[in-house]
Design a protein around this motif. Structure first.
Motif, PDB file in Angstrom:
ATOM      1  N   MET A  18      -6.182   6.201   7.804  1.00 31.50           N
ATOM      2  CA  MET A  18      -5.169   6.528   6.794  1.00 31.50           C
ATOM      3  C   MET A  18      -5.734   6.258   5.407  1.00 31.50           C
ATOM      4  SD  MET A  18      -1.851   4.469   8.304  1.00 31.50           S
ATOM      5  CE  MET A  18      -2.539   2.881   7.866  1.00 31.50           C
ATOM      6  N   GLU A  19      -5.544   7.205   4.507  1.00 32.29           N
ATOM      7  CA  GLU A  19      -5.888   6.991   3.105  1.00 32.29           C
ATOM      8  C   GLU A  19      -4.682   6.351   2.425  1.00 32.29           C
ATOM      9  OE1 GLU A  19      -8.887   7.611   1.628  1.00 32.29           O
ATOM     10  OE2 GLU A  19      -9.557   8.095   3.649  1.00 32.29           O
ATOM     11  N   VAL A  20      -4.930   5.242   1.738  1.00 33.71           N
ATOM     12  CA  VAL A  20      -3.863   4.536   1.042  1.00 33.71           C
ATOM     13  C   VAL A  20      -4.344   4.134  -0.343  1.00 33.71           C
ATOM     14  CG1 VAL A  20      -2.938   3.586   3.208  1.00 33.71           C
ATOM     15  CG2 VAL A  20      -4.505   2.214   1.828  1.00 33.71           C
ATOM     16  N   SER A  21      -3.403   3.779  -1.180  1.00 33.56           N
ATOM     17  CA  SER A  21      -3.702   3.146  -2.461  1.00 33.56           C
ATOM     18  C   SER A  21      -3.077   1.760  -2.417  1.00 33.56           C
ATOM     19  CB  SER A  21      -3.126   3.959  -3.617  1.00 33.56           C
ATOM     20  OG  SER A  21      -3.387   3.310  -4.851  1.00 33.56           O
ATOM     21  N   VAL A  22      -3.928   0.742  -2.414  1.00 31.00           N
ATOM     22  CA  VAL A  22      -3.432  -0.635  -2.384  1.00 31.00           C
ATOM     23  C   VAL A  22      -2.947  -0.984  -3.790  1.00 31.00           C
ATOM     24  CG1 VAL A  22      -3.991  -3.045  -1.913  1.00 31.00           C
ATOM     25  CG2 VAL A  22      -5.010  -1.244  -0.513  1.00 31.00           C
ATOM     26  N   LYS A  23      -1.690  -1.358  -3.890  1.00 31.15           N
ATOM     27  CA  LYS A  23      -1.055  -1.644  -5.178  1.00 31.15           C
ATOM     28  C   LYS A  23      -1.051  -3.130  -5.503  1.00 31.15           C
ATOM     29  CE  LYS A  23       0.109   2.656  -5.810  1.00 31.15           C
ATOM     30  NZ  LYS A  23      -0.563   3.469  -6.799  1.00 31.15           N
ATOM     31  N   ALA A  26       0.838  -1.195   0.000  1.00 34.09           N
ATOM     32  CA  ALA A  26       0.000   0.000   0.000  1.00 34.09           C
ATOM     33  C   ALA A  26       0.873   1.244   0.000  1.00 34.09           C
ATOM     34  CB  ALA A  26      -0.926   0.013   1.219  1.00 34.09           C
ATOM     35  N   GLU A  27       0.429   2.245  -0.754  1.00 41.18           N
ATOM     36  CA  GLU A  27       1.091   3.544  -0.784  1.00 41.18           C
ATOM     37  C   GLU A  27       0.296   4.511   0.081  1.00 41.18           C
ATOM     38  OE1 GLU A  27       2.606   6.908  -3.983  1.00 41.18           O
ATOM     39  OE2 GLU A  27       1.244   5.336  -4.647  1.00 41.18           O
ATOM     40  N   LEU A  28       0.959   5.171   1.009  1.00 44.82           N
ATOM     41  CA  LEU A  28       0.304   6.166   1.848  1.00 44.82           C
ATOM     42  C   LEU A  28      -0.055   7.388   1.007  1.00 44.82           C
ATOM     43  CD1 LEU A  28       2.619   6.023   4.984  1.00 44.82           C
ATOM     44  CD2 LEU A  28       0.268   5.180   4.832  1.00 44.82           C
ATOM     45  N   LEU A  29      -1.281   7.884   1.155  1.00 44.07           N
ATOM     46  CA  LEU A  29      -1.737   9.059   0.412  1.00 44.07           C
ATOM     47  C   LEU A  29      -1.819  10.280   1.320  1.00 44.07           C
ATOM     48  CD1 LEU A  29      -4.541   7.383  -1.742  1.00 44.07           C
ATOM     49  CD2 LEU A  29      -2.145   7.843  -2.360  1.00 44.07           C
ATOM     50  N   GLY A  30      -0.939  10.331   2.268  1.00 39.00           N
ATOM     51  CA  GLY A  30      -0.877  11.446   3.206  1.00 39.00           C
ATOM     52  C   GLY A  30       0.287  11.235   4.149  1.00 39.00           C
ATOM     53  N   ASN A  31       0.427  12.150   5.068  1.00 40.35           N
ATOM     54  CA  ASN A  31       1.520  12.095   6.032  1.00 40.35           C
ATOM     55  C   ASN A  31       0.983  11.481   7.326  1.00 40.35           C
ATOM     56  OD1 ASN A  31       3.982  12.456   7.213  1.00 40.35           O
ATOM     57  ND2 ASN A  31       3.707  14.639   7.605  1.00 40.35           N
ATOM     58  N   TYR A  32       1.242  10.181   7.511  1.00 43.08           N
ATOM     59  CA  TYR A  32       0.717   9.459   8.661  1.00 43.08           C
ATOM     60  C   TYR A  32       1.856   8.898   9.493  1.00 43.08           C
ATOM     61  CZ  TYR A  32      -3.492   9.655   5.822  1.00 43.08           C
ATOM     62  OH  TYR A  32      -4.544  10.082   5.068  1.00 43.08           O
ATOM     63  N   ASP A  33       1.592   8.765  10.791  1.00 39.17           N
ATOM     64  CA  ASP A  33       2.561   8.199  11.728  1.00 39.17           C
ATOM     65  C   ASP A  33       2.373   6.676  11.740  1.00 39.17           C
ATOM     66  OD1 ASP A  33       4.492   7.943  13.674  1.00 39.17           O
ATOM     67  OD2 ASP A  33       3.132   8.442  15.317  1.00 39.17           O
ATOM     68  N   THR A  43      -8.088  -5.657  -2.067  1.00 32.70           N
ATOM     69  CA  THR A  43      -8.594  -4.947  -3.238  1.00 32.70           C
ATOM     70  C   THR A  43      -7.510  -3.998  -3.711  1.00 32.70           C
ATOM     71  OG1 THR A  43     -10.430  -3.652  -4.110  1.00 32.70           O
ATOM     72  CG2 THR A  43      -9.639  -3.047  -1.933  1.00 32.70           C
ATOM     73  N   ASN A  44      -7.521  -3.664  -4.973  1.00 29.68           N
ATOM     74  CA  ASN A  44      -6.593  -2.654  -5.483  1.00 29.68           C
ATOM     75  C   ASN A  44      -7.306  -1.312  -5.536  1.00 29.68           C
ATOM     76  OD1 ASN A  44      -4.249  -4.201  -5.968  1.00 29.68           O
ATOM     77  ND2 ASN A  44      -5.133  -5.016  -7.822  1.00 29.68           N
ATOM     78  N   GLY A  45      -6.551  -0.257  -5.290  1.00 24.33           N
ATOM     79  CA  GLY A  45      -7.097   1.090  -5.381  1.00 24.33           C
ATOM     80  C   GLY A  45      -7.175   1.772  -4.033  1.00 24.33           C
ATOM     81  N   LYS A  46      -7.843   2.909  -4.040  1.00 28.27           N
ATOM     82  CA  LYS A  46      -7.907   3.765  -2.853  1.00 28.27           C
ATOM     83  C   LYS A  46      -8.783   3.125  -1.781  1.00 28.27           C
ATOM     84  CE  LYS A  46      -8.802   8.471  -1.403  1.00 28.27           C
ATOM     85  NZ  LYS A  46      -9.283   9.786  -1.781  1.00 28.27           N
ATOM     86  N   GLU A  47      -8.249   3.095  -0.564  1.00 28.41           N
ATOM     87  CA  GLU A  47      -8.950   2.539   0.590  1.00 28.41           C
ATOM     88  C   GLU A  47      -8.618   3.385   1.820  1.00 28.41           C
ATOM     89  OE1 GLU A  47     -11.079  -0.052   0.983  1.00 28.41           O
ATOM     90  OE2 GLU A  47     -11.030  -0.365  -1.168  1.00 28.41           O
ATOM     91  N   THR A  48      -9.478   3.299   2.808  1.00 33.34           N
ATOM     92  CA  THR A  48      -9.196   3.887   4.111  1.00 33.34           C
ATOM     93  C   THR A  48      -8.891   2.735   5.060  1.00 33.34           C
ATOM     94  OG1 THR A  48     -10.680   5.747   3.702  1.00 33.34           O
ATOM     95  CG2 THR A  48     -10.071   5.304   5.996  1.00 33.34           C
TER      96      THR A  48
END
Length: 84
Positions: free
Chosen positions: A62-67, A27-34, A47-52
């Motif tokens: 955290m908003e992420v994009s599952v790759k 997953a790629e982080l779509l923000g600045n998260y700790d 699933t692939n794509g944007k997920e919370t």
């Protein structure tokens, strides 16, 4: 579904998460998260794509994009190395 962060590439914001079935998601982080290795996260990892995802350890959504999902650990690491 719950998972554990097993790799966090801070420089490019990618996570490798081991799910409760022993499979891995990238997953790629779509923000600045700790996020730290060992953190427990929950959400739709299959699933692939944007997920919370919810980081239960840090008590933060955290908003992420599952790759990719259903991967071996090595395949997940290879995937993020190829993207950057």
């Amino acid at each position: 579904m719950k998972g554990t962060v097993v790799h966090h590439e801070h420089r490019i914001g990618f996570l490798v998460i081991r799910d409760d079935k022993g499979e891995f998601a990238l997953a790629e982080l779509l923000g600045n998260y700790d996020v730290e290795m060992g953190d427990i996260v929950s959400g739709n990892l299959h699933t692939n794509g944007k997920e919370t995802l919810f980081n239960q350890t840090q008590n933060e959504a955290m908003e992420v994009s599952v790759k990719g999902y259903g991967l071996s650990e090595q395949d997940a690491i290879s995937m993020f190395l190829r993207t950057h």
